[in-house]
Design a protein around this motif. Structure first.
Motif, PDB file in Angstrom:
ATOM      1  N   GLY A 253       0.779  -1.231   0.000  1.00 11.88           N
ATOM      2  CA  GLY A 253       0.000   0.000   0.000  1.00 11.88           C
ATOM      3  C   GLY A 253       0.809   1.280   0.000  1.00 11.88           C
ATOM      4  O   GLY A 253       0.241   2.375   0.108  1.00 11.88           O
ATOM      5  N   ALA A 254       2.136   1.177  -0.131  1.00  7.61           N
ATOM      6  CA  ALA A 254       2.961   2.386  -0.145  1.00  7.61           C
ATOM      7  C   ALA A 254       2.730   3.158  -1.440  1.00  7.61           C
ATOM      8  O   ALA A 254       2.529   2.573  -2.503  1.00  7.61           O
ATOM      9  CB  ALA A 254       4.436   2.030  -0.008  1.00  7.61           C
ATOM     10  N   ASP A 255       2.755   4.482  -1.335  1.00 10.60           N
ATOM     11  CA  ASP A 255       2.705   5.330  -2.517  1.00 10.60           C
ATOM     12  C   ASP A 255       3.510   6.596  -2.244  1.00 10.60           C
ATOM     13  O   ASP A 255       4.163   6.713  -1.200  1.00 10.60           O
ATOM     14  CB  ASP A 255       1.261   5.654  -2.920  1.00 10.60           C
ATOM     15  CG  ASP A 255       0.554   6.567  -1.923  1.00 10.60           C
ATOM     16  OD1 ASP A 255       1.127   6.897  -0.851  1.00 10.60           O
ATOM     17  OD2 ASP A 255      -0.596   6.967  -2.205  1.00 10.60           O
ATOM     18  N   TYR A 256       3.472   7.528  -3.171  1.00  4.86           N
ATOM     19  CA  TYR A 256       4.278   8.749  -3.027  1.00  4.86           C
ATOM     20  C   TYR A 256       4.038   9.433  -1.686  1.00  4.86           C
ATOM     21  O   TYR A 256       4.987   9.773  -0.967  1.00  4.86           O
ATOM     22  CB  TYR A 256       3.973   9.708  -4.184  1.00  4.86           C
ATOM     23  CG  TYR A 256       4.579  11.071  -3.976  1.00  4.86           C
ATOM     24  CD1 TYR A 256       5.895  11.328  -4.351  1.00  4.86           C
ATOM     25  CD2 TYR A 256       3.849  12.101  -3.381  1.00  4.86           C
ATOM     26  CE1 TYR A 256       6.465  12.579  -4.135  1.00  4.86           C
ATOM     27  CE2 TYR A 256       4.413  13.353  -3.165  1.00  4.86           C
ATOM     28  CZ  TYR A 256       5.714  13.581  -3.542  1.00  4.86           C
ATOM     29  OH  TYR A 256       6.282  14.812  -3.309  1.00  4.86           O
ATOM     30  N   VAL A 257       2.783   9.651  -1.335  1.00  9.49           N
ATOM     31  CA  VAL A 257       2.476  10.410  -0.119  1.00  9.49           C
ATOM     32  C   VAL A 257       2.917   9.651   1.126  1.00  9.49           C
ATOM     33  O   VAL A 257       3.515  10.231   2.047  1.00  9.49           O
ATOM     34  CB  VAL A 257       0.974  10.746  -0.057  1.00  9.49           C
ATOM     35  CG1 VAL A 257       0.619  11.409   1.281  1.00  9.49           C
ATOM     36  CG2 VAL A 257       0.585  11.680  -1.202  1.00  9.49           C
ATOM     37  N   SER A 258       2.663   8.355   1.195  1.00  8.62           N
ATOM     38  CA  SER A 258       3.030   7.597   2.391  1.00  8.62           C
ATOM     39  C   SER A 258       4.543   7.536   2.567  1.00  8.62           C
ATOM     40  O   SER A 258       5.047   7.627   3.694  1.00  8.62           O
ATOM     41  CB  SER A 258       2.435   6.182   2.335  1.00  8.62           C
ATOM     42  OG  SER A 258       3.080   5.385   1.362  1.00  8.62           O
ATOM     43  N   VAL A 259       5.289   7.411   1.461  1.00  7.09           N
ATOM     44  CA  VAL A 259       6.745   7.375   1.567  1.00  7.09           C
ATOM     45  C   VAL A 259       7.282   8.740   1.993  1.00  7.09           C
ATOM     46  O   VAL A 259       8.217   8.836   2.795  1.00  7.09           O
ATOM     47  CB  VAL A 259       7.379   6.914   0.242  1.00  7.09           C
ATOM     48  CG1 VAL A 259       8.903   7.017   0.300  1.00  7.09           C
ATOM     49  CG2 VAL A 259       6.975   5.475  -0.063  1.00  7.09           C
ATOM     50  N   MET A 260       6.710   9.814   1.477  1.00  8.94           N
ATOM     51  CA  MET A 260       7.126  11.143   1.915  1.00  8.94           C
ATOM     52  C   MET A 260       6.875  11.342   3.405  1.00  8.94           C
ATOM     53  O   MET A 260       7.677  11.979   4.111  1.00  8.94           O
ATOM     54  CB  MET A 260       6.413  12.211   1.096  1.00  8.94           C
ATOM     55  CG  MET A 260       6.937  12.380  -0.322  1.00  8.94           C
ATOM     56  SD  MET A 260       8.627  13.057  -0.397  1.00  8.94           S
ATOM     57  CE  MET A 260       8.342  14.779   0.044  1.00  8.94           C
ATOM     58  N   ARG A 261       5.809  10.789   3.915  1.00 10.66           N
ATOM     59  CA  ARG A 261       5.554  10.884   5.363  1.00 10.66           C
ATOM     60  C   ARG A 261       6.542  10.033   6.145  1.00 10.66           C
ATOM     61  O   ARG A 261       6.980  10.429   7.232  1.00 10.66           O
ATOM     62  CB  ARG A 261       4.106  10.482   5.666  1.00 10.66           C
ATOM     63  CG  ARG A 261       3.100  11.551   5.229  1.00 10.66           C
ATOM     64  CD  ARG A 261       1.692  11.236   5.653  1.00 10.66           C
ATOM     65  NE  ARG A 261       0.826  12.388   5.401  1.00 10.66           N
ATOM     66  CZ  ARG A 261      -0.355  12.317   4.814  1.00 10.66           C
ATOM     67  NH1 ARG A 261      -0.837  11.137   4.401  1.00 10.66           N
ATOM     68  NH2 ARG A 261      -1.083  13.409   4.632  1.00 10.66           N
ATOM     69  N   ASP A 262       6.895   8.875   5.618  1.00 10.95           N
ATOM     70  CA  ASP A 262       7.946   8.078   6.255  1.00 10.95           C
ATOM     71  C   ASP A 262       9.263   8.853   6.276  1.00 10.95           C
ATOM     72  O   ASP A 262      10.008   8.819   7.262  1.00 10.95           O
ATOM     73  CB  ASP A 262       8.137   6.753   5.509  1.00 10.95           C
ATOM     74  CG  ASP A 262       6.964   5.799   5.684  1.00 10.95           C
ATOM     75  OD1 ASP A 262       6.158   6.009   6.618  1.00 10.95           O
ATOM     76  OD2 ASP A 262       6.853   4.853   4.884  1.00 10.95           O
TER      77      ASP A 262
END
Length: 274
Positions: A253-262
């Motif tokens: 379920g990772a995407d651009y927004v979730s990785v940026m938050r990580d």
């Protein structure tokens, strides 16, 4: 008259078949050079459009070599979205040989990693949508990117340290946006490694800056990061330049927004932010 009507209908159908895109994005063929550009295109392309990511999941995009089928896709696409400036020479060569429109998100910038600055990436998404004749489709994703910018601005406002040590010089736009200093172990390509004297200089610079963390990347070896961190008395963590995502991360379920938050969480811990 019946015969004339039949001829007109056939011509109209042929014209519709020959038109590859419509105002709703239906039937369009878009080619994106690597993951964040494919993500952006998918957000605004519309139903019926097909977005092809030239860089396979989990692959390092700097090393991309195009197959004959890839080159054909680039030649035939309604729009190609890529980053110029030597980021992917094979893609740039293929784009130079096509007749249709292409969109270079880097616009000649020395650092092509514009997607790591949420506000700059929001401008990319808006222009991409306009080029597709779908300006309204950008509103939702631009709101998300501006919200992400707010999270970064607040999250990095009060930190004990301001220097981030990265494997390669991918985070310049992000650093400038949020008042950080990037100290890169190599240049724009992660495979380039410094010589012994340069390593000594980098270790001293890390120690002088008081940096406690050396950031490795998910898609390349962490050997250099671990070597420098050991010499500098620092730890190793991961900061993702978002040049690609593995199949496993996408499936999770990772995407651009979730990785940026990580990435924001990793930065806050490394910089001692409150």
């Amino acid at each position: 008259m019946r015969l004339l009507g039949l001829v007109v209908a056939v011509v109209a159908l042929a014209g519709a078949a020959g038109c590859r895109g419509d105002g709703r994005g239906g039937g369009r063929e878009l080619v994106a050079a690597f993951y964040p550009l494919a993500w952006a295109a998918q957000q605004v392309a519309g139903p019926g459009a097909r977005v092809t990511d030239l860089t396979p999941a989990g692959a390092e995009p700097h090393d991309l070599e195009l197959s004959p089928r890839d080159v054909e896709r680039v030649q035939d696409a309604d729009l190609v979205v890529y980053a110029g400036g030597g980021f992917q020479p094979a893609v740039e060569e293929a784009v130079a040989g096509r007749a249709g429109p292409s969109y270079d998100v880097a616009r000649g910038a020395a650092d092509p990693h514009v997607w790591l600055d949420p506000l700059r990436f929001a401008a990319v998404v808006e222009e991409l949508a306009e080029r597709l004749g779908r300006a309204g489709s950008a509103y939702g994703v631009v709101r998300r990117l501006r919200r992400l910018h707010g999270e970064y601005r607040r999250g990095l406002a009060r930190c004990e340290r301001r220097t981030i040590v990265t494997v390669h010089a991918a985070f310049g736009h992000l650093a400038r946006r949020y008042g950080l200093v990037q100290l890169a172990l190599a240049g724009r390509a992660p495979e380039a490694e410094p010589g012994p004297r340069e390593l000594e200089r980098l270790v001293r610079a890390i120690q002088d800056a008081g940096a406690t963390t050396v950031f490795a990347e998910p898609l390349v070896s962490d050997r250099l990061a671990r070597t420098v961190a050991r010499e500098a008395g620092a730890r190793v963590a991961v900061l993702d330049p978002l040049e690609g995502l593995s199949e496993e991360r996408r499936a999770a379920g990772a995407d651009y927004v979730s990785v940026m938050r990580d990435n924001l969480a990793a930065l806050r811990e490394a910089l001692g932010c409150r």
